[in-house]
Design a protein around this motif. Sequence first.
Motif, PDB file in Angstrom:
ATOM      1  N   GLU A   1      -7.016  12.961   1.197  1.00  0.00           N
ATOM      2  CA  GLU A   1      -6.405  14.285   1.315  1.00  0.00           C
ATOM      3  C   GLU A   1      -5.197  14.420   0.392  1.00  0.00           C
ATOM      4  N   LEU A   2      -4.386  13.367   0.316  1.00  0.00           N
ATOM      5  CA  LEU A   2      -3.210  13.409  -0.563  1.00  0.00           C
ATOM      6  C   LEU A   2      -3.631  13.465  -2.027  1.00  0.00           C
ATOM      7  N   ARG A   3      -4.682  12.717  -2.371  1.00  0.00           N
ATOM      8  CA  ARG A   3      -5.173  12.717  -3.752  1.00  0.00           C
ATOM      9  C   ARG A   3      -5.698  14.103  -4.134  1.00  0.00           C
ATOM     10  N   THR A   4      -6.413  14.721  -3.216  1.00  0.00           N
ATOM     11  CA  THR A   4      -6.893  16.082  -3.461  1.00  0.00           C
ATOM     12  C   THR A   4      -5.715  17.025  -3.687  1.00  0.00           C
ATOM     13  N   ASP A   5      -4.690  16.857  -2.874  1.00  0.00           N
ATOM     14  CA  ASP A   5      -3.491  17.688  -3.010  1.00  0.00           C
ATOM     15  C   ASP A   5      -2.800  17.450  -4.353  1.00  0.00           C
ATOM     16  N   ARG A   6      -2.813  16.186  -4.823  1.00  0.00           N
ATOM     17  CA  ARG A   6      -2.188  15.885  -6.119  1.00  0.00           C
ATOM     18  C   ARG A   6      -2.968  16.539  -7.263  1.00  0.00           C
ATOM     19  N   PHE A   7      -4.299  16.512  -7.170  1.00  0.00           N
ATOM     20  CA  PHE A   7      -5.125  17.077  -8.240  1.00  0.00           C
ATOM     21  C   PHE A   7      -5.124  18.604  -8.231  1.00  0.00           C
ATOM     22  N   GLU A   8      -5.149  19.178  -7.034  1.00  0.00           N
ATOM     23  CA  GLU A   8      -5.348  20.620  -6.934  1.00  0.00           C
ATOM     24  C   GLU A   8      -4.064  21.421  -6.767  1.00  0.00           C
ATOM     25  N   SER A   9      -3.016  20.793  -6.225  1.00  0.00           N
ATOM     26  CA  SER A   9      -1.808  21.566  -5.897  1.00  0.00           C
ATOM     27  C   SER A   9      -0.523  20.912  -6.387  1.00  0.00           C
TER      28      SER A   9
ATOM     29  N   ILE B   1       2.844  13.220  -3.115  1.00  0.00           N
ATOM     30  CA  ILE B   1       2.857  12.173  -2.098  1.00  0.00           C
ATOM     31  C   ILE B   1       1.666  11.250  -2.293  1.00  0.00           C
ATOM     32  N   TYR B   2       1.931   9.953  -2.199  1.00  0.00           N
ATOM     33  CA  TYR B   2       0.921   8.909  -2.341  1.00  0.00           C
ATOM     34  C   TYR B   2       0.890   8.075  -1.055  1.00  0.00           C
ATOM     35  N   SER B   3      -0.179   7.309  -0.882  1.00  0.00           N
ATOM     36  CA  SER B   3      -0.234   6.384   0.250  1.00  0.00           C
ATOM     37  C   SER B   3      -0.908   5.093  -0.181  1.00  0.00           C
ATOM     38  N   ALA B   4      -0.693   4.063   0.607  1.00  0.00           N
ATOM     39  CA  ALA B   4      -1.298   2.762   0.336  1.00  0.00           C
ATOM     40  C   ALA B   4      -1.482   2.024   1.648  1.00  0.00           C
ATOM     41  N   LEU B   5      -2.436   1.107   1.648  1.00  0.00           N
ATOM     42  CA  LEU B   5      -2.701   0.263   2.818  1.00  0.00           C
ATOM     43  C   LEU B   5      -2.285  -1.162   2.483  1.00  0.00           C
ATOM     44  N   LEU B   6      -1.253  -1.636   3.136  1.00  0.00           N
ATOM     45  CA  LEU B   6      -0.798  -3.015   2.958  1.00  0.00           C
ATOM     46  C   LEU B   6      -1.625  -3.919   3.866  1.00  0.00           C
ATOM     47  N   ILE B   7      -2.254  -4.933   3.277  1.00  0.00           N
ATOM     48  CA  ILE B   7      -3.129  -5.839   4.029  1.00  0.00           C
ATOM     49  C   ILE B   7      -2.600  -7.260   3.853  1.00  0.00           C
ATOM     50  N   PRO B   8      -1.658  -7.661   4.706  1.00  0.00           N
ATOM     51  CA  PRO B   8      -1.064  -8.990   4.554  1.00  0.00           C
ATOM     52  C   PRO B   8      -2.056 -10.109   4.857  1.00  0.00           C
ATOM     53  N   GLY B   9      -1.760 -11.286   4.311  1.00  0.00           N
ATOM     54  CA  GLY B   9      -2.467 -12.491   4.705  1.00  0.00           C
ATOM     55  C   GLY B   9      -1.714 -13.132   5.856  1.00  0.00           C
ATOM     56  N   TRP B  10      -1.678 -14.442   5.856  1.00  0.00           N
ATOM     57  CA  TRP B  10      -0.922 -15.179   6.869  1.00  0.00           C
ATOM     58  C   TRP B  10       0.556 -15.123   6.468  1.00  0.00           C
ATOM     59  N   VAL B  11       1.383 -14.593   7.356  1.00  0.00           N
ATOM     60  CA  VAL B  11       2.797 -14.390   7.042  1.00  0.00           C
ATOM     61  C   VAL B  11       3.659 -14.965   8.158  1.00  0.00           C
ATOM     62  N   ASN B  12       4.746 -15.587   7.775  1.00  0.00           N
ATOM     63  CA  ASN B  12       5.702 -16.120   8.747  1.00  0.00           C
ATOM     64  C   ASN B  12       6.554 -14.978   9.313  1.00  0.00           C
ATOM     65  N   THR B  13       5.971 -14.263  10.280  1.00  0.00           N
ATOM     66  CA  THR B  13       6.698 -13.199  10.967  1.00  0.00           C
ATOM     67  C   THR B  13       6.973 -13.636  12.403  1.00  0.00           C
ATOM     68  N   SER B  14       7.627 -12.773  13.148  1.00  0.00           N
ATOM     69  CA  SER B  14       7.979 -13.095  14.538  1.00  0.00           C
ATOM     70  C   SER B  14       7.075 -12.402  15.542  1.00  0.00           C
ATOM     71  N   ILE B  15       5.927 -11.881  15.109  1.00  0.00           N
ATOM     72  CA  ILE B  15       5.069 -11.135  16.024  1.00  0.00           C
ATOM     73  C   ILE B  15       4.571 -12.019  17.166  1.00  0.00           C
ATOM     74  N   HIS B  16       4.207 -13.271  16.876  1.00  0.00           N
ATOM     75  CA  HIS B  16       3.771 -14.183  17.937  1.00  0.00           C
ATOM     76  C   HIS B  16       4.953 -14.586  18.810  1.00  0.00           C
ATOM     77  N   LEU B  17       6.091 -14.812  18.188  1.00  0.00           N
ATOM     78  CA  LEU B  17       7.297 -15.196  18.918  1.00  0.00           C
ATOM     79  C   LEU B  17       7.664 -14.131  19.947  1.00  0.00           C
ATOM     80  N   LYS B  18       7.654 -12.878  19.518  1.00  0.00           N
ATOM     81  CA  LYS B  18       8.023 -11.788  20.423  1.00  0.00           C
ATOM     82  C   LYS B  18       6.996 -11.630  21.547  1.00  0.00           C
TER      83      LYS B  18
END
Length: 328
Positions: free
Chosen positions: A189-197, A201-218
Amino acid sequence: MRTSEIFAPGKTAVITGASSGIGKAAAIMCASKGMHVFLVDIDKDDLPLALDAAKKAAVSENQIIVNVLVDVSKEKDMKDLAKTVYYGGRHEGGGSTVTSVNFLMNNAAIQHGGGAMADMQRFHDLFSVNTLGPIHGCQAFLPLMKERGEIGLIVNTGSKQGITAPPGNLIYNVSKAALKTWTEGLEHELRTDRFESDGKIYSALLIPGWVNTSIHLKEKKQEALLDGKPFDRDSVFFHEDKPASGAWMPMQVIDFMLKELDADKFYIVCPDNDVDRETDNLRMTWAMQDITQDRPPLSRWHPDWKHKFADYLRDEKEKNVVGGGGML
């Protein structure tokens, strides 16, 4: 889009899940670029510590760097946050005002889930944060970002588990798979808006691998609290203060994200110290071929197919070496 247009002095970042891990690293990076930064989280203990780290990275006294306690699972709370950011005037902690949000990072997530017959409350909990949280963020901020007419970037944090769906935490996998599909549709939808209007605004999907975060800790800390038991940090396999050698540190993910964004990538698939991009690509290809080749679902873990997957992985890597293809 160039990241230098987004991550620049005077621009504004709103980052959820900013109390630790990838979100905290993103906040520090944005502060170091001279940006105004709103660190958003529900963790009242860790969020002030992340705020201090971001403030130390700041390069100007005029930067607005503040933390906001918000539950991303609540639509109203996210809309109230957007009003605070856009119409809050001179925010405490900086002598400037916000003209627009240029970087929205919907990163907040939880991981405790379960299988197909897990308690329905777990389904609701994970979906409300992992899937609806980013949607709430986009619906609260995107209309205002468009209205102000400045260049903007939305990054939603997904997961490889939302693509290859390894057994073990079905609810989490589904929540991230849904977010992947939604973010793909958003970018269309954003790409269509960029081309036509002449949209900006752009978007992206961040797809991490194994990361030393605190999600398990919490998660373990919360479980101990609910059970009325003492919590032992050392019992958690890995986290930011006890990094696993095979995992990346959060700032490595952010550095990689910037590099991929500069290359106009939508799918930001991060390797780690254990798994390279070639292996990730082959795993994802195999997962999709479960459908196209009419194999059993999740055949990579099927007793009749897992050895065939291992052979496929070995053979494809050998072809790439012989053919000089290197990393896919």
